[in-house]
Scaffold this motif. Structure first.
Motif, PDB file in Angstrom:
ATOM      1  N   LEU A  73       9.553   6.002  -3.032  1.00 53.10           N
ATOM      2  CA  LEU A  73       9.778   7.430  -3.239  1.00 53.10           C
ATOM      3  C   LEU A  73      11.235   7.733  -3.534  1.00 53.10           C
ATOM      4  O   LEU A  73      12.137   7.007  -3.102  1.00 53.10           O
ATOM      5  CB  LEU A  73       9.421   8.217  -1.969  1.00 53.10           C
ATOM      6  CG  LEU A  73       8.005   8.105  -1.409  1.00 53.10           C
ATOM      7  CD1 LEU A  73       7.878   8.985  -0.170  1.00 53.10           C
ATOM      8  CD2 LEU A  73       6.968   8.507  -2.444  1.00 53.10           C
ATOM      9  N   GLY A 107       0.806  -1.228   0.000  1.00 51.82           N
ATOM     10  CA  GLY A 107       0.000   0.000   0.000  1.00 51.82           C
ATOM     11  C   GLY A 107       0.834   1.271   0.000  1.00 51.82           C
ATOM     12  O   GLY A 107       0.332   2.347  -0.327  1.00 51.82           O
ATOM     13  N   PHE A 108       2.119   1.162   0.376  1.00 53.21           N
ATOM     14  CA  PHE A 108       2.994   2.344   0.331  1.00 53.21           C
ATOM     15  C   PHE A 108       3.507   2.554  -1.088  1.00 53.21           C
ATOM     16  O   PHE A 108       3.318   1.711  -1.961  1.00 53.21           O
ATOM     17  CB  PHE A 108       4.177   2.165   1.291  1.00 53.21           C
ATOM     18  CG  PHE A 108       3.815   2.367   2.733  1.00 53.21           C
ATOM     19  CD1 PHE A 108       3.905   3.627   3.314  1.00 53.21           C
ATOM     20  CD2 PHE A 108       3.367   1.307   3.508  1.00 53.21           C
ATOM     21  CE1 PHE A 108       3.560   3.819   4.644  1.00 53.21           C
ATOM     22  CE2 PHE A 108       3.017   1.497   4.842  1.00 53.21           C
ATOM     23  CZ  PHE A 108       3.114   2.756   5.412  1.00 53.21           C
ATOM     24  N   HIS A 109       4.149   3.690  -1.299  1.00 49.64           N
ATOM     25  CA  HIS A 109       4.731   4.009  -2.599  1.00 49.64           C
ATOM     26  C   HIS A 109       6.231   4.171  -2.437  1.00 49.64           C
ATOM     27  O   HIS A 109       6.690   4.788  -1.473  1.00 49.64           O
ATOM     28  CB  HIS A 109       4.128   5.314  -3.134  1.00 49.64           C
ATOM     29  CG  HIS A 109       2.652   5.235  -3.377  1.00 49.64           C
ATOM     30  ND1 HIS A 109       1.736   5.172  -2.346  1.00 49.64           N
ATOM     31  CD2 HIS A 109       1.941   5.184  -4.533  1.00 49.64           C
ATOM     32  CE1 HIS A 109       0.517   5.084  -2.851  1.00 49.64           C
ATOM     33  NE2 HIS A 109       0.606   5.085  -4.167  1.00 49.64           N
ATOM     34  N   ARG A 146      10.169   3.960   1.520  1.00 46.81           N
ATOM     35  CA  ARG A 146       8.961   4.751   1.786  1.00 46.81           C
ATOM     36  C   ARG A 146       9.308   6.217   1.977  1.00 46.81           C
ATOM     37  O   ARG A 146       8.433   7.041   2.249  1.00 46.81           O
ATOM     38  CB  ARG A 146       8.289   4.284   3.087  1.00 46.81           C
ATOM     39  CG  ARG A 146       7.742   2.923   3.128  1.00 46.81           C
ATOM     40  CD  ARG A 146       6.979   2.717   4.443  1.00 46.81           C
ATOM     41  NE  ARG A 146       7.822   2.388   5.580  1.00 46.81           N
ATOM     42  CZ  ARG A 146       7.908   3.122   6.697  1.00 46.81           C
ATOM     43  NH1 ARG A 146       7.248   4.248   6.837  1.00 46.81           N
ATOM     44  NH2 ARG A 146       8.677   2.724   7.691  1.00 46.81           N
ATOM     45  N   THR A 182      -2.732  12.725   4.315  1.00 48.04           N
ATOM     46  CA  THR A 182      -1.697  12.168   3.437  1.00 48.04           C
ATOM     47  C   THR A 182      -2.193  10.920   2.687  1.00 48.04           C
ATOM     48  O   THR A 182      -2.031  10.850   1.458  1.00 48.04           O
ATOM     49  CB  THR A 182      -0.423  11.870   4.245  1.00 48.04           C
ATOM     50  OG1 THR A 182      -0.002  13.085   4.870  1.00 48.04           O
ATOM     51  CG2 THR A 182       0.692  11.335   3.364  1.00 48.04           C
ATOM     52  N   PRO A 183      -2.804   9.920   3.368  1.00 46.79           N
ATOM     53  CA  PRO A 183      -3.281   8.747   2.613  1.00 46.79           C
ATOM     54  C   PRO A 183      -4.280   9.127   1.525  1.00 46.79           C
ATOM     55  O   PRO A 183      -4.263   8.551   0.437  1.00 46.79           O
ATOM     56  CB  PRO A 183      -3.976   7.883   3.689  1.00 46.79           C
ATOM     57  CG  PRO A 183      -3.401   8.324   4.980  1.00 46.79           C
ATOM     58  CD  PRO A 183      -3.011   9.761   4.826  1.00 46.79           C
ATOM     59  N   GLY A 187       6.863   6.446  11.242  1.00 44.34           N
ATOM     60  CA  GLY A 187       6.317   7.007  10.006  1.00 44.34           C
ATOM     61  C   GLY A 187       7.423   7.320   9.013  1.00 44.34           C
ATOM     62  O   GLY A 187       8.576   7.529   9.393  1.00 44.34           O
ATOM     63  N   SER A 188       7.042   7.395   7.746  1.00 43.62           N
ATOM     64  CA  SER A 188       8.028   7.586   6.684  1.00 43.62           C
ATOM     65  C   SER A 188       8.765   8.907   6.792  1.00 43.62           C
ATOM     66  O   SER A 188       9.919   9.026   6.369  1.00 43.62           O
ATOM     67  CB  SER A 188       7.329   7.541   5.324  1.00 43.62           C
ATOM     68  OG  SER A 188       6.462   6.435   5.246  1.00 43.62           O
ATOM     69  N   TYR A 204      -2.334  10.406  -1.488  1.00 42.85           N
ATOM     70  CA  TYR A 204      -1.732   9.290  -2.245  1.00 42.85           C
ATOM     71  C   TYR A 204      -2.803   8.545  -3.041  1.00 42.85           C
ATOM     72  O   TYR A 204      -2.568   8.153  -4.194  1.00 42.85           O
ATOM     73  CB  TYR A 204      -0.997   8.325  -1.306  1.00 42.85           C
ATOM     74  CG  TYR A 204       0.427   8.746  -1.017  1.00 42.85           C
ATOM     75  CD1 TYR A 204       1.464   8.470  -1.917  1.00 42.85           C
ATOM     76  CD2 TYR A 204       0.755   9.430   0.151  1.00 42.85           C
ATOM     77  CE1 TYR A 204       2.768   8.848  -1.656  1.00 42.85           C
ATOM     78  CE2 TYR A 204       2.055   9.813   0.428  1.00 42.85           C
ATOM     79  CZ  TYR A 204       3.063   9.524  -0.482  1.00 42.85           C
ATOM     80  OH  TYR A 204       4.349   9.904  -0.236  1.00 42.85           O
TER      81      TYR A 204
HETATM   82  O1  C5P Z   1       4.487   6.504   6.810  1.00 37.56           O
HETATM   83  P1  C5P Z   1       3.306   7.330   7.150  1.00 37.56           P
HETATM   84  O2  C5P Z   1       2.538   6.759   8.313  1.00 37.56           O
HETATM   85  O3  C5P Z   1       3.608   8.775   7.330  1.00 37.56           O
HETATM   86  O4  C5P Z   1       2.340   7.241   5.904  1.00 37.56           O
HETATM   87  C1  C5P Z   1       1.023   7.727   5.953  1.00 37.56           C
HETATM   88  C2  C5P Z   1       0.276   7.240   4.750  1.00 37.56           C
HETATM   89  O5  C5P Z   1       0.773   7.866   3.575  1.00 37.56           O
HETATM   90  C3  C5P Z   1       0.414   5.739   4.480  1.00 37.56           C
HETATM   91  O6  C5P Z   1      -0.548   5.008   5.185  1.00 37.56           O
HETATM   92  C4  C5P Z   1       0.179   5.672   2.985  1.00 37.56           C
HETATM   93  O7  C5P Z   1      -1.194   5.767   2.696  1.00 37.56           O
HETATM   94  C5  C5P Z   1       0.823   6.957   2.498  1.00 37.56           C
HETATM   95  N1  C5P Z   1       2.224   6.765   2.059  1.00 37.56           N
HETATM   96  C6  C5P Z   1       2.486   6.068   0.912  1.00 37.56           C
HETATM   97  N2  C5P Z   1       3.774   5.902   0.509  1.00 37.56           N
HETATM   98  C7  C5P Z   1       4.798   6.415   1.203  1.00 37.56           C
HETATM   99  C8  C5P Z   1       4.554   7.141   2.388  1.00 37.56           C
HETATM  100  C9  C5P Z   1       3.246   7.296   2.784  1.00 37.56           C
HETATM  101  O8  C5P Z   1       1.562   5.588   0.244  1.00 37.56           O
HETATM  102  N3  C5P Z   1       6.040   6.239   0.780  1.00 37.56           N
END
Ligand code: C5P
Length: 304
Positions: free
Chosen positions: A32, A28-30, A156, A182-183, A139-140, A186
């Protein structure tokens, strides 16, 4: 040795000068290529002994700061205490100056600051590597405010390599009313990619990479070159959710900015100015929601 009664940590906001977003991964993450630059807008987090974990907050946007266990700073304190096998008996007082849910990683900054403050208050003596590992779990965007300066984040966004910055850059930030999730941003990015027919998965989207021209502009301290290289793959997604930001971006450039960009997932807009005087003039034109700040800024630091 006397026990510490309180530890205050100052921590900077960030702007993403490049945010290259790869495809949606199976988790589900991307992936980066995230070029973070710390800017001189700071929150302060003070840790002091208490009967139980408690969050208080003061300052800008304070009504939007969660004061329960969902606050990322509270989770940071609980994570550190749990790692060392004790209860997080601490009060964390957050003085907000970074816009809340604005795309400037204010919540992430507070979590990084809480880790540093609690580590000092409790004398846990966690290594830098341990702290960075805990930041990445939280968190990222949490590891970057610990280190500050400028860094490329891959994975991430949590795997950091420090970057050289050859001079000061002057910014104007315009916070919008109400944050963006943020989600949700995305998800909007994925939706726009599917609608364009390109697809949104890792197999369909080109692997993200930092632009050499952008890294050279940072290293050279060249605001004009950096302005030409600013890039945010989440910007169209943020604009699709908040179309009025397009007008803010136009207004900043009309007021004299070299370029404007949505910061991270938004809705804060960041404008790069040629110098500090021009930044002040742009901010005066854009009104009371505009703030000036210079970069780079140092990472989380204990206030003596
Ligand atoms: O890592 P963090 O908890 O800050 O991410 C919040 C949301 O942002 C994740 O649940 C996801 O939906 C999205 N996200 C993502 N790809 C990333 C970082 C965040 O899709 N590299």
């Amino acid at each position: 040795m006397t026990a510490l009664t309180a530890v205050t940590v100052r921590v900077p906001a960030k702007v993403n000068v490049q945010l290259a977003v790869g495809g949606r991964r199976p988790d589900g993450f991307h992936d980066l290529a995230n070029v973070f630059l710390a800017v001189g807008l700071y929150d302060r987090v003070t840790a002091s002994p208490a009967e139980e974990l408690r969050i208080t907050a003061a300052g800008r946007d304070v009504a939007s700061v969660p004061l329960d266990a969902s606050n990322l700073a509270a989770r940071a304190a609980a994570l550190l205490a749990g790692r060392y096998g004790f209860e997080p008996k601490v009060r964390l007082h957050i003085e907000k100056d970074i816009p809340v849910a604005g795309g400037m990683a204010g919540g992430s900054a507070d979590a990084a600051a809480a880790l540093v403050a609690c580590d000092e208050l409790w004398g846990t003596g966690a290594s830098r590597a341990e702290l960075l590992g805990m930041c990445a779990e939280l968190g990222s965007d949490v590891p970057f405010p610990l280190v500050g300066g400028a860094a490329l984040g891959v994975g991430r966004g949590e795997l950091l390599t420090p970057l050289e910055v050859g001079g000061a850059f002057h910014w104007v930030f315009v916070a919008a009313l109400g944050g963006l999730s943020t989600p949700e941003v995305y998800r909007a990015c994925d939706r726009l990619r599917r609608e364009s027919g390109d697809g949104d998965t890792v197999a369909e989207v080109a692997a993200p990479a930092a632009a050499p021209a952008l890294l050279a502009a940072l290293a050279g301290g060249d605001a004009y070159a950096l302005a030409g290289a600013l890039a945010n793959d989440l910007q169209d997604a943020a604009l699709s959710l908040r179309p009025e930001l397009a007008e803010t971006l136009r207004a900043g450039v009309a007021a004299g900015a070299l370029a404007g960009i949505v910061s991270g997932s938004g809705p804060t807009c960041a404008f790069l100015a040629p110098d500090g005087d021009t930044a002040a003039k742009i901010a005066a034109t854009l009104g009371p929601s505009a703030r000036v700040a210079a970069s780079p800024a140092e990472g989380a630091t204990i206030v003596p």
